[in-house]
Design a protein around this motif. Structure first.
Motif, PDB file in Angstrom:
ATOM      1  N   GLY A 213       0.859  -1.281  -0.167  1.00  0.00           N
ATOM      2  CA  GLY A 213      -0.022  -0.115   0.006  1.00  0.00           C
ATOM      3  C   GLY A 213       0.830   1.206   0.100  1.00  0.00           C
ATOM      4  O   GLY A 213       0.655   2.198  -0.845  1.00  0.00           O
ATOM      5  N   GLU A 214       1.714   1.248   0.953  1.00  0.00           N
ATOM      6  CA  GLU A 214       2.605   2.581   0.918  1.00  0.00           C
ATOM      7  C   GLU A 214       3.583   2.789   0.017  1.00  0.00           C
ATOM      8  O   GLU A 214       3.683   3.804  -0.714  1.00  0.00           O
ATOM      9  N   ALA A 215       3.885   1.683  -0.786  1.00  0.00           N
ATOM     10  CA  ALA A 215       4.869   1.878  -1.827  1.00  0.00           C
ATOM     11  C   ALA A 215       4.049   2.302  -3.243  1.00  0.00           C
ATOM     12  O   ALA A 215       4.713   3.459  -3.599  1.00  0.00           O
ATOM     13  N   PRO A 216       3.156   1.847  -3.677  1.00  0.00           N
ATOM     14  CA  PRO A 216       2.665   2.657  -4.882  1.00  0.00           C
ATOM     15  C   PRO A 216       1.739   3.786  -4.458  1.00  0.00           C
ATOM     16  O   PRO A 216       1.722   4.929  -5.041  1.00  0.00           O
ATOM     17  N   GLY A 217       1.219   3.773  -3.094  1.00  0.00           N
ATOM     18  CA  GLY A 217       0.587   4.957  -2.587  1.00  0.00           C
ATOM     19  C   GLY A 217       1.463   6.260  -2.537  1.00  0.00           C
ATOM     20  O   GLY A 217       1.154   7.274  -2.981  1.00  0.00           O
ATOM     21  N   SER A 218       2.588   6.079  -1.957  1.00  0.00           N
ATOM     22  CA  SER A 218       3.789   7.122  -1.741  1.00  0.00           C
ATOM     23  C   SER A 218       4.051   7.554  -3.442  1.00  0.00           C
ATOM     24  O   SER A 218       4.194   8.958  -3.371  1.00  0.00           O
ATOM     25  N   PHE A 219       4.330   6.575  -4.205  1.00  0.00           N
ATOM     26  CA  PHE A 219       4.545   7.242  -5.521  1.00  0.00           C
ATOM     27  C   PHE A 219       3.469   8.080  -6.025  1.00  0.00           C
ATOM     28  O   PHE A 219       4.006   9.242  -6.674  1.00  0.00           O
ATOM     29  N   ALA A 220       2.143   7.802  -5.914  1.00  0.00           N
ATOM     30  CA  ALA A 220       1.144   8.614  -6.639  1.00  0.00           C
ATOM     31  C   ALA A 220       0.988  10.073  -5.688  1.00  0.00           C
ATOM     32  O   ALA A 220       1.096  10.876  -6.565  1.00  0.00           O
ATOM     33  N   LEU A 221       1.032   9.865  -4.417  1.00  0.00           N
ATOM     34  CA  LEU A 221       0.828  11.054  -3.616  1.00  0.00           C
ATOM     35  C   LEU A 221       2.180  12.120  -3.883  1.00  0.00           C
ATOM     36  O   LEU A 221       1.942  13.375  -4.037  1.00  0.00           O
ATOM     37  N   GLU A 222       3.349  11.483  -3.685  1.00  0.00           N
ATOM     38  CA  GLU A 222       4.365  12.357  -4.039  1.00  0.00           C
ATOM     39  C   GLU A 222       4.659  12.926  -5.253  1.00  0.00           C
ATOM     40  O   GLU A 222       5.010  14.197  -5.520  1.00  0.00           O
ATOM     41  N   SER A 223       4.267  12.127  -6.599  1.00  0.00           N
ATOM     42  CA  SER A 223       3.965  12.904  -7.780  1.00  0.00           C
ATOM     43  C   SER A 223       3.059  13.957  -7.864  1.00  0.00           C
ATOM     44  O   SER A 223       3.500  15.016  -8.400  1.00  0.00           O
ATOM     45  N   ALA A 224       1.939  13.799  -7.088  1.00  0.00           N
ATOM     46  CA  ALA A 224       1.021  14.702  -7.115  1.00  0.00           C
ATOM     47  C   ALA A 224       1.385  15.962  -6.338  1.00  0.00           C
ATOM     48  O   ALA A 224       1.029  17.233  -6.891  1.00  0.00           O
ATOM     49  N   MET A 225       2.032  15.743  -5.198  1.00  0.00           N
ATOM     50  CA  MET A 225       2.597  16.968  -4.677  1.00  0.00           C
ATOM     51  C   MET A 225       3.636  17.636  -5.261  1.00  0.00           C
ATOM     52  O   MET A 225       3.582  18.924  -5.400  1.00  0.00           O
ATOM     53  N   ASP A 226       4.421  17.104  -6.023  1.00  0.00           N
ATOM     54  CA  ASP A 226       5.446  17.680  -6.891  1.00  0.00           C
ATOM     55  C   ASP A 226       4.846  18.636  -7.944  1.00  0.00           C
ATOM     56  O   ASP A 226       5.352  19.540  -8.535  1.00  0.00           O
ATOM     57  N   GLU A 227       3.700  17.937  -8.514  1.00  0.00           N
ATOM     58  CA  GLU A 227       2.870  18.630  -9.701  1.00  0.00           C
ATOM     59  C   GLU A 227       2.250  19.907  -9.036  1.00  0.00           C
ATOM     60  O   GLU A 227       1.949  21.002  -9.811  1.00  0.00           O
ATOM     61  N   LEU A 228       1.702  19.564  -7.895  1.00  0.00           N
ATOM     62  CA  LEU A 228       1.074  20.830  -6.928  1.00  0.00           C
ATOM     63  C   LEU A 228       2.010  21.950  -6.751  1.00  0.00           C
ATOM     64  O   LEU A 228       1.923  23.053  -7.058  1.00  0.00           O
ATOM     65  N   ALA A 229       3.431  21.246  -6.499  1.00  0.00           N
ATOM     66  CA  ALA A 229       4.495  22.750  -6.162  1.00  0.00           C
ATOM     67  C   ALA A 229       4.910  23.462  -7.254  1.00  0.00           C
ATOM     68  O   ALA A 229       5.009  24.619  -7.391  1.00  0.00           O
ATOM     69  N   ASP A 230       4.740  22.569  -8.383  1.00  0.00           N
ATOM     70  CA  ASP A 230       5.089  23.493  -9.765  1.00  0.00           C
ATOM     71  C   ASP A 230       3.815  24.385 -10.090  1.00  0.00           C
ATOM     72  O   ASP A 230       4.343  25.429 -10.751  1.00  0.00           O
ATOM     73  N   ALA A 231       2.565  23.859  -9.914  1.00  0.00           N
ATOM     74  CA  ALA A 231       1.456  24.598 -10.421  1.00  0.00           C
ATOM     75  C   ALA A 231       1.344  26.047  -9.473  1.00  0.00           C
ATOM     76  O   ALA A 231       0.984  27.112  -9.665  1.00  0.00           O
ATOM     77  N   CYS A 232       1.851  25.904  -8.337  1.00  0.00           N
ATOM     78  CA  CYS A 232       1.973  26.937  -6.982  1.00  0.00           C
ATOM     79  C   CYS A 232       2.909  27.726  -7.237  1.00  0.00           C
ATOM     80  O   CYS A 232       3.179  28.883  -6.642  1.00  0.00           O
ATOM     81  N   GLY A 233       4.161  27.319  -8.086  1.00  0.00           N
ATOM     82  CA  GLY A 233       5.565  27.858  -8.145  1.00  0.00           C
ATOM     83  C   GLY A 233       6.055  27.996  -7.036  1.00  0.00           C
ATOM     84  O   GLY A 233       7.099  29.033  -6.572  1.00  0.00           O
ATOM     85  N   LEU A 234       6.232  26.990  -6.092  1.00  0.00           N
ATOM     86  CA  LEU A 234       6.805  26.480  -5.002  1.00  0.00           C
ATOM     87  C   LEU A 234       7.852  25.687  -5.001  1.00  0.00           C
ATOM     88  O   LEU A 234       7.797  24.788  -5.866  1.00  0.00           O
ATOM     89  N   ASP A 235       8.962  25.777  -4.230  1.00  0.00           N
ATOM     90  CA  ASP A 235       9.871  24.752  -4.240  1.00  0.00           C
ATOM     91  C   ASP A 235       9.200  23.616  -3.602  1.00  0.00           C
ATOM     92  O   ASP A 235       8.560  23.728  -2.735  1.00  0.00           O
ATOM     93  N   PRO A 236       9.443  22.302  -3.982  1.00  0.00           N
ATOM     94  CA  PRO A 236       8.847  20.950  -3.392  1.00  0.00           C
ATOM     95  C   PRO A 236       8.933  20.912  -2.059  1.00  0.00           C
ATOM     96  O   PRO A 236       7.996  20.201  -1.432  1.00  0.00           O
ATOM     97  N   ILE A 237      10.069  21.201  -1.619  1.00  0.00           N
ATOM     98  CA  ILE A 237      10.289  20.890  -0.049  1.00  0.00           C
ATOM     99  C   ILE A 237       9.551  21.983   0.603  1.00  0.00           C
ATOM    100  O   ILE A 237       8.831  21.772   1.649  1.00  0.00           O
TER     101      ILE A 237
END
Length: 434
Positions: free
Chosen positions: A349-373
């Protein structure tokens, strides 16, 4: 743990034995009069056995017995890790629920004799229509009552649709992961023998106690009369965390013949009998304000299970602890197909779930113009997002700070396809997991 041991070059106790070849694995136990079993598996995806012809196989050199649903000893029910697992009730009826299902066990004096005789077993099948194709919009997807290990598969807090609609920034993506198979270097193997009514087993597993408990139930024994040893294990990744059919068949044949019997899965057989991580299709919607603050987090996972045993890959559980959000919804859907039963594989669960969530967070960071960290820092929770309980410890931001310092994160150029090392493109990125 001794604080002085942290970071010290400690020698593993079994290390020298393993690297010199002295370590003994389950298939290498040299018990006297040891016989060898070869599993015959189904070649159809769904149906029943009309007839099974074992006469030719039984007449071949060295063959001691051919067990099948018509002559195998009856097994007790209730065995399984936490829940009864019908996959352990081998050779009990004529039903075929998936390709690779055990339909017979040929036992002979040598491994080669058993393998040769297995090819002579003739099975007449009644084939039924089948469905083995997972799609995220499968018409028979349903909401399970629970996901792996009795966790709640559904959770929601707040008006998720309303907050997503009111968010200044919205990421709506689907991420797909394929099925993953364990296939450790040491195949699943076991050797069993009976002494009076006591069962002695050497098995390659990650939990000898649970295997012993299952064997006691299956063979109507007092748990004190079952001994399971696992001297060395050549990998498992979760596939050896519970009892598998090979050890049941070894114990069954050993009782019939009153001599030790070894059963080793072939590499192809492992794909059908030892579990795997099922494919997932995960739709994640993240809604945020202009500052990157999460207003809504929606994570819906679709996956597959078998018709034999319901296992649901809990990809959404990562969202229960990772990031703070004003509203939250986690859901799982599953479809039962005519396929082998999926099971645990490293961070289920955590392995595929983390992949999806973290990918989405990176895309959100780009959309917001924020550094991913920085985006992750702004959504760091004070308490567990679902339970509301305080964390006993949580060092995620400290890990980000340390990693950023070590990798020169502050001076990086986030634009893609800028750095090369010869013909390789070199990128930088970050992700979290639980």
């Amino acid at each position: 743990m001794n604080a002085q041991a942290v970071g010290a070059p400690i020698t593993r106790r079994e290390g020298p034995a393993k690297v010199t070849g002295a370590a003994r694995y389950a298939a290498e136990v040299p018990w006297d009069e040891r016989a060898h079993g070869w599993i015959v598996t189904s070649t159809i995806a769904r149906g029943r056995i009309r007839a099974i012809d074992t006469l030719a196989a039984a007449d071949m050199p060295g063959v001691l017995t051919v067990l099948h649903h018509g002559n195998a000893p009856r097994l007790g029910e209730g065995a399984g890790f936490r829940d009864p697992d019908p996959n352990l009730l081998v050779l009990q009826d004529d039903r075929i629920p998936n390709t690779g299902w055990p339909v017979a066990l040929v036992v002979a004096g040598t491994w080669e004799q058993a393998r040769a005789a297995a090819t002579a077993v003739v099975i007449d099948y009644e084939e039924h229509s089948y469905d083995v194709t997972f799609t995220p919009d499968h018409p028979h997807l349903y909401t399970p009552a629970e996901v792996n290990l009795h966790q709640h598969g559904e959770f929601s807090r707040g008006d998720i649709e309303g907050e997503l609609a009111r968010s200044a920034v919205l990421v709506d993506r689907e991420y797909r992961t394929p099925e993953h198979h364990n296939t450790p270097m040491e195949p699943h193997a076991a050797i069993a023998r009976w002494r009076d009514r006591r069962l002695d087993v050497v098995d390659s597993n990650q939990g000898a106690y649970s295997v012993a408990s299952d064997l006691a139930k299956l063979f109507f024994l007092d748990p004190a009369d079952v001994r399971v040893r696992s001297e060395h294990v050549g990998g498992g990744f979760g596939s050896k965390a519970a009892t598998r059919p090979h050890v049941v068949l070894a114990a069954m044949a050993a009782r019939v013949l009153d001599r030790p019997v070894r059963v080793v899965l072939t590499r192809p057989q492992m794909f059908g009998m030892t579990g795997y991580r099922p494919p997932t299709a995960q739709r994640i919607r993240l809604g945020a304000g202009p500052d990157g603050h999460l207003r809504g987090y929606d994570h819906l996972t679709a996956t597959q299970t078998s018709t034999v045993f319901e296992y649901v890959e809990p990809a959404g559980v990562v969202g229960k602890v990772m990031y703070a959000s004003d509203t939250l919804r986690i859901g799982h859907r599953v479809v039962a197909l005519d396929v082998p039963t999926p099971r645990w594989m490293r961070a289920p669960g955590e392995a595929p779930g983390s992949f999806a969530l973290e990918s989405a967070m990176d895309e959100l960071a780009d959309a917001c113009g924020l550094d991913p960290i920085e985006l992750r820092r702004r959504n760091e929770p004070d308490v567990a997002p679902v339970s509301g309980l305080p964390f006993s410890s949580r060092r995620l931001l400290g890990c980000f700070d340390e990693g950023a310092a070590r990798f020169g994160w502050a001076g990086r150029d986030p634009r893609p396809r800028l750095r090369r090392d010869g013909r390789w493109l070199v990128g930088t990125g970050t992700a979290a997991a639980t």
